[in-house]
Scaffold this active site. Structure first.
Site, mmCIF file in Angstrom:
data_model
loop_
_atom_site.group_PDB
_atom_site.id
_atom_site.type_symbol
_atom_site.label_atom_id
_atom_site.label_comp_id
_atom_site.label_asym_id
_atom_site.label_seq_id
_atom_site.Cartn_x
_atom_site.Cartn_y
_atom_site.Cartn_z
ATOM 1 N N HIS A 43 0.833 -1.205 0.000
ATOM 2 C CA HIS A 43 0.000 0.000 0.000
ATOM 3 C C HIS A 43 0.868 1.256 0.000
ATOM 4 C CE1 HIS A 43 -3.702 -2.204 0.353
ATOM 5 N NE2 HIS A 43 -3.275 -2.837 1.438
ATOM 6 N N GLN A 145 0.099 -13.512 5.902
ATOM 7 C CA GLN A 145 -1.027 -12.716 6.390
ATOM 8 C C GLN A 145 -2.331 -13.452 6.134
ATOM 9 O OE1 GLN A 145 -0.185 -8.395 4.961
ATOM 10 N NE2 GLN A 145 -1.667 -8.340 6.634
#
Ligand code: 3PY
Ligand code: MG
Length: 256
Positions: A43, A145
Site C-alpha cells: 500500500h 497474512q
C-alpha cells in the site's frame, strides 16, 4: 539479532509501518528504538531501490526490517530476497497451497525453487559470502497474512505449512472480507480472529497483528501475539501536521 531471536525475548515486539518509504523515517525509527519496521510495498508507491536503501540504513542497527511485497508472486519475492530482505510479510494468503508456494519461492533447491544468482546478489555480499546458499533458507523469517474468510477456513493448513514462521492477522482486510471494513466488534470477525490465533498456536507458530479499536496492543499480547505493528510514518506525519496547523491557526487568529 535476527527477528526470530528477538521474538523469543521476554517482551512482544513493537514496530511501525513505513508507508511513505522515506529512508529517513526508517533511520529515525531505529534511533528511537522500534524493534522493527514494516516497509510496506503493498500500500505505497515505492519500489525496490527504496528497499535496498532501507536495508542499508537498518543494517547496523537493532531494528529489524520486515518487507511486505505487493502480493504472493515468485517474481516479487525473488527480487526482495536477492537484495537482502529476509523477513517477508506476504499479504492475502488464503490457502495451504498459497502458503506452500510462498515458502517454495523463497527457498533454494532442493527445499524450494528460488532462482539462484548468489555469486552477485546483495544478499550474499555480492558473492563475498560463499556459504550464503547453504544458510539462506535458514535465515528466512516468513510471515503469512491471514486476512480473508477463505484464509480463516484454511488457517490450520496455512499455519501448519513448513516454513511459515508467523501468522499475521490483517484486521482491516479481514473485516472487509466479512462484509464491513472496520467492523471489528462483529461476532463473525471475533470468531475468525480466534480461529486464526488457535491455528497458529496449534502449529507452534508465532502470531502478530495490528491494533484496531477493541483489539488494542495489550489485548493482542494477552492473546499470544508477539509482534505488533502499531502506527505508520504517514499517520504520524499527517496528525503532526494537522496539529501544527491547528495550533498555528489559533495563534494567528485575531484576538489571540
Ligand atoms: C490489514 O489490516 O488488512 C493489514 O494488512 C494490516 O494489518
Ligand atoms: Mg491487509
Amino acid at each position: 539479532m535476527n527477528l526470530r531471536d528477538k521474538l523469543t525475548g521476554p517482551n512482544a515486539l513493537g514496530g511501525i509501518w513505513i508507508n511513505d518509504g522515506w529512508v529517513t523515517a526508517c533511520e529515525m525509527a531505529a534511533m528511537i528504538g522500534f524493534d522493527f519496521v514494516v516497509l510496506d510495498l503493498e500500500h505505497s508507491p515505492h519500489g525496490l531501490d527504496r528497499v535496498v536503501d532501507t536495508l542499508r540504513v537498518l543494517g547496523g542497527t537493532e531494528t529489524a526490517c520486515v518487507v511486505r511485497p505487493t502480493g504472493n508472486a515468485p517474481l516479487l519475492l525473488k527480487r526482495l530476497l536477492d537484495v537482502g530482505a529476509q523477513n517477508l510479510m506476504v499479504p492475502m494468503i488464503s490457502t495451504g497451497a498459497e502458503a506452500r508456494a510462498m515458502v517454495a519461492d523463497c527457498r533454494y533447491p532442493p527445499a524450494g525453487r528460488r532462482g539462484c544468482a548468489s555469486a552477485v546478489v546483495r544478499a550474499s555480499g555480492y558473492g563475498l559470502d560463499p556459504g550464503y546458499i547453504t544458510h539462506a533458507n535458514d535465515d528466512l523469517f516468513l510471515m503469512a497474512q491471514i486476512e480473508t474468510v477463505e484464509g480463516i477456513v484454511n488457517a490450520g493448513a496455512i499455519a501448519g505449512t513448513d516454513g511459515i514462521d508467523m501468522i499475521f492477522i490483517g484486521p482491516t482486510d479481514l473485516s472487509g472480507s466479512f462484509g464491513e471494513i472496520g467492523a471489528f466488534d462483529s461476532s463473525a470477525y471475533r470468531d475468525a480472529v480466534t480461529k486464526a490465533e488457535d491455528a497458529a498456536r496449534c502449529a507452534g507458530k508465532f502470531l502478530g497483528s495490528m491494533p484496531v479499536p477493541g483489539h488494542d496492543a495489550k489485548t493482542l499480547v494477552r492473546r499470544g501475539h508477539r509482534l505488533i505493528a502499531g502506527s505508520s510514518d504517514l499517520v504520524l506525519l499527517r496528525d503532526g501536521m494537522k496539529n501544527a496547523l491547528a495550533t498555528l491557526r489559533q495563534e494567528l487568529s485575531p484576538g489571540m
